[in-house]
Scaffold this motif. Structure first.
Motif, PDB file in Angstrom:
ATOM      1  N   CYS A  16       0.837  -1.204   0.000  1.00  0.00           N
ATOM      2  CA  CYS A  16       0.000   0.000   0.000  1.00  0.00           C
ATOM      3  C   CYS A  16       0.869   1.250   0.000  1.00  0.00           C
ATOM      4  O   CYS A  16       2.022   1.236   0.397  1.00  0.00           O
ATOM      5  CB  CYS A  16      -0.976   0.000   1.172  1.00  0.00           C
ATOM      6  SG  CYS A  16      -0.203   0.110   2.777  1.00  0.00           S
ATOM      7  N   ASP A  17       0.270   2.329  -0.494  1.00  0.00           N
ATOM      8  CA  ASP A  17       0.904   3.638  -0.528  1.00  0.00           C
ATOM      9  C   ASP A  17       0.028   4.598   0.252  1.00  0.00           C
ATOM     10  O   ASP A  17      -1.197   4.488   0.233  1.00  0.00           O
ATOM     11  CB  ASP A  17       1.045   4.133  -1.972  1.00  0.00           C
ATOM     12  CG  ASP A  17       1.953   3.235  -2.793  1.00  0.00           C
ATOM     13  OD1 ASP A  17       3.133   3.117  -2.428  1.00  0.00           O
ATOM     14  OD2 ASP A  17       1.474   2.661  -3.785  1.00  0.00           O
ATOM     15  N   HIS A  29      -3.531   3.940  -2.101  1.00  0.00           N
ATOM     16  CA  HIS A  29      -3.424   2.866  -3.094  1.00  0.00           C
ATOM     17  C   HIS A  29      -3.123   1.565  -2.367  1.00  0.00           C
ATOM     18  O   HIS A  29      -2.319   1.545  -1.433  1.00  0.00           O
ATOM     19  CB  HIS A  29      -2.296   3.173  -4.085  1.00  0.00           C
ATOM     20  CG  HIS A  29      -1.983   2.035  -5.002  1.00  0.00           C
ATOM     21  ND1 HIS A  29      -0.815   1.319  -4.925  1.00  0.00           N
ATOM     22  CD2 HIS A  29      -2.686   1.480  -6.025  1.00  0.00           C
ATOM     23  CE1 HIS A  29      -0.801   0.378  -5.859  1.00  0.00           C
ATOM     24  NE2 HIS A  29      -1.930   0.448  -6.533  1.00  0.00           N
ATOM     25  N   THR A  50      -6.428  -4.312  -7.061  1.00  0.00           N
ATOM     26  CA  THR A  50      -5.711  -3.051  -6.904  1.00  0.00           C
ATOM     27  C   THR A  50      -6.736  -1.931  -6.908  1.00  0.00           C
ATOM     28  O   THR A  50      -7.714  -1.980  -7.663  1.00  0.00           O
ATOM     29  CB  THR A  50      -4.641  -2.851  -8.004  1.00  0.00           C
ATOM     30  OG1 THR A  50      -3.859  -1.705  -7.690  1.00  0.00           O
ATOM     31  CG2 THR A  50      -5.229  -2.710  -9.372  1.00  0.00           C
ATOM     32  N   TYR A  52      -7.528   2.495  -5.717  1.00  0.00           N
ATOM     33  CA  TYR A  52      -7.069   3.816  -5.303  1.00  0.00           C
ATOM     34  C   TYR A  52      -8.167   4.468  -4.486  1.00  0.00           C
ATOM     35  O   TYR A  52      -9.343   4.110  -4.599  1.00  0.00           O
ATOM     36  CB  TYR A  52      -6.767   4.687  -6.533  1.00  0.00           C
ATOM     37  CG  TYR A  52      -5.611   4.180  -7.345  1.00  0.00           C
ATOM     38  CD1 TYR A  52      -4.323   4.639  -7.108  1.00  0.00           C
ATOM     39  CD2 TYR A  52      -5.801   3.236  -8.348  1.00  0.00           C
ATOM     40  CE1 TYR A  52      -3.254   4.171  -7.860  1.00  0.00           C
ATOM     41  CE2 TYR A  52      -4.733   2.761  -9.096  1.00  0.00           C
ATOM     42  CZ  TYR A  52      -3.463   3.239  -8.846  1.00  0.00           C
ATOM     43  OH  TYR A  52      -2.410   2.771  -9.579  1.00  0.00           O
ATOM     44  N   HIS A  67       6.011   6.945  -4.176  1.00  0.00           N
ATOM     45  CA  HIS A  67       4.964   6.233  -4.932  1.00  0.00           C
ATOM     46  C   HIS A  67       4.642   6.833  -6.291  1.00  0.00           C
ATOM     47  O   HIS A  67       4.141   6.132  -7.163  1.00  0.00           O
ATOM     48  CB  HIS A  67       3.685   6.063  -4.103  1.00  0.00           C
ATOM     49  CG  HIS A  67       3.047   7.315  -3.621  1.00  0.00           C
ATOM     50  ND1 HIS A  67       2.555   8.300  -4.447  1.00  0.00           N
ATOM     51  CD2 HIS A  67       2.775   7.728  -2.361  1.00  0.00           C
ATOM     52  CE1 HIS A  67       2.016   9.268  -3.730  1.00  0.00           C
ATOM     53  NE2 HIS A  67       2.139   8.944  -2.460  1.00  0.00           N
ATOM     54  N   ILE A  69       2.284   8.733  -7.303  1.00  0.00           N
ATOM     55  CA  ILE A  69       0.859   8.808  -7.651  1.00  0.00           C
ATOM     56  C   ILE A  69       0.385  10.252  -7.507  1.00  0.00           C
ATOM     57  O   ILE A  69       0.331  10.787  -6.396  1.00  0.00           O
ATOM     58  CB  ILE A  69       0.017   7.897  -6.734  1.00  0.00           C
ATOM     59  CG1 ILE A  69       0.505   6.450  -6.837  1.00  0.00           C
ATOM     60  CG2 ILE A  69      -1.466   8.003  -7.079  1.00  0.00           C
ATOM     61  CD1 ILE A  69      -0.081   5.520  -5.784  1.00  0.00           C
ATOM     62  N   ARG A  73      -4.889  11.571  -9.939  1.00  0.00           N
ATOM     63  CA  ARG A  73      -5.208  10.165 -10.213  1.00  0.00           C
ATOM     64  C   ARG A  73      -6.234   9.616  -9.221  1.00  0.00           C
ATOM     65  O   ARG A  73      -6.951   8.664  -9.499  1.00  0.00           O
ATOM     66  CB  ARG A  73      -3.922   9.324 -10.150  1.00  0.00           C
ATOM     67  CG  ARG A  73      -4.099   7.815 -10.171  1.00  0.00           C
ATOM     68  CD  ARG A  73      -4.742   7.356 -11.484  1.00  0.00           C
ATOM     69  NE  ARG A  73      -4.999   5.952 -11.543  1.00  0.00           N
ATOM     70  CZ  ARG A  73      -6.133   5.353 -11.132  1.00  0.00           C
ATOM     71  NH1 ARG A  73      -7.098   6.057 -10.590  1.00  0.00           N
ATOM     72  NH2 ARG A  73      -6.296   4.057 -11.268  1.00  0.00           N
ATOM     73  N   LEU A  74      -6.324  10.238  -8.062  1.00  0.00           N
ATOM     74  CA  LEU A  74      -7.188   9.746  -6.985  1.00  0.00           C
ATOM     75  C   LEU A  74      -8.605  10.321  -7.026  1.00  0.00           C
ATOM     76  O   LEU A  74      -9.482   9.816  -6.319  1.00  0.00           O
ATOM     77  CB  LEU A  74      -6.552  10.078  -5.628  1.00  0.00           C
ATOM     78  CG  LEU A  74      -5.105   9.600  -5.452  1.00  0.00           C
ATOM     79  CD1 LEU A  74      -4.548  10.106  -4.137  1.00  0.00           C
ATOM     80  CD2 LEU A  74      -5.027   8.098  -5.548  1.00  0.00           C
ATOM     81  N   GLU A  77     -12.022   8.271  -6.690  1.00  0.00           N
ATOM     82  CA  GLU A  77     -11.702   6.864  -6.427  1.00  0.00           C
ATOM     83  C   GLU A  77     -12.033   6.481  -4.984  1.00  0.00           C
ATOM     84  O   GLU A  77     -11.951   7.305  -4.074  1.00  0.00           O
ATOM     85  CB  GLU A  77     -10.223   6.586  -6.673  1.00  0.00           C
ATOM     86  CG  GLU A  77      -9.776   6.783  -8.098  1.00  0.00           C
ATOM     87  CD  GLU A  77     -10.217   5.665  -9.028  1.00  0.00           C
ATOM     88  OE1 GLU A  77     -10.712   4.631  -8.547  1.00  0.00           O
ATOM     89  OE2 GLU A  77     -10.051   5.835 -10.245  1.00  0.00           O
TER      90      GLU A  77
END
Length: 103
Positions: A16-17, A29, A50, A52, A67, A69, A73-74, A77
């Motif tokens: 995980c991130d 993530h 997987t 997010y 990471h 990210i 991108r999130l 999500e």
């Protein structure tokens, strides 16, 4: 001297991130891989998840370097905790089931 011990399959691998580098930082993530022993005697992924998750704050610079990210991108999500739980149950025979599928 190190001793090699056989692995008790199935095994759940989790990565995980987070938005930071402390235990209190939220997860953004997660990747789970349920690994089982195939008929050939080798380890094979039995199921993969997987996901997010959008969180209230941005990732710290240090976490982002680790990471990569981007916050964009999130957007929108959310993690599917039901699938995460199903994978975890599959790692403990007798407490759940898993199939040979990928989510």
């Amino acid at each position: 001297m190190a001793r090699n011990k056989p692995i008790d399959f199935p095994v759940l691998l989790v990565e995980c991130d987070t938005t930071g580098v402390t235990r209190d930082d939220p997860i953004i993530h997660i990747m789970c891989v349920l690994v089982d022993k195939g008929q050939d005697g080798n380890a094979h992924p039995a199921a993969i998840y997987t996901g997010y998750q959008e969180v209230a704050g941005p990732s710290s610079e240090e976490a982002f370097k680790a990471h990569g990210i981007p916050d964009e991108r999130l957007k929108g999500e959310s993690l599917d905790l039901e699938l995460d739980s199903e994978l975890a149950l599959g790692a403990f025979p007798g407490r759940g089931s898993h199939g040979d599928h990928v989510w």
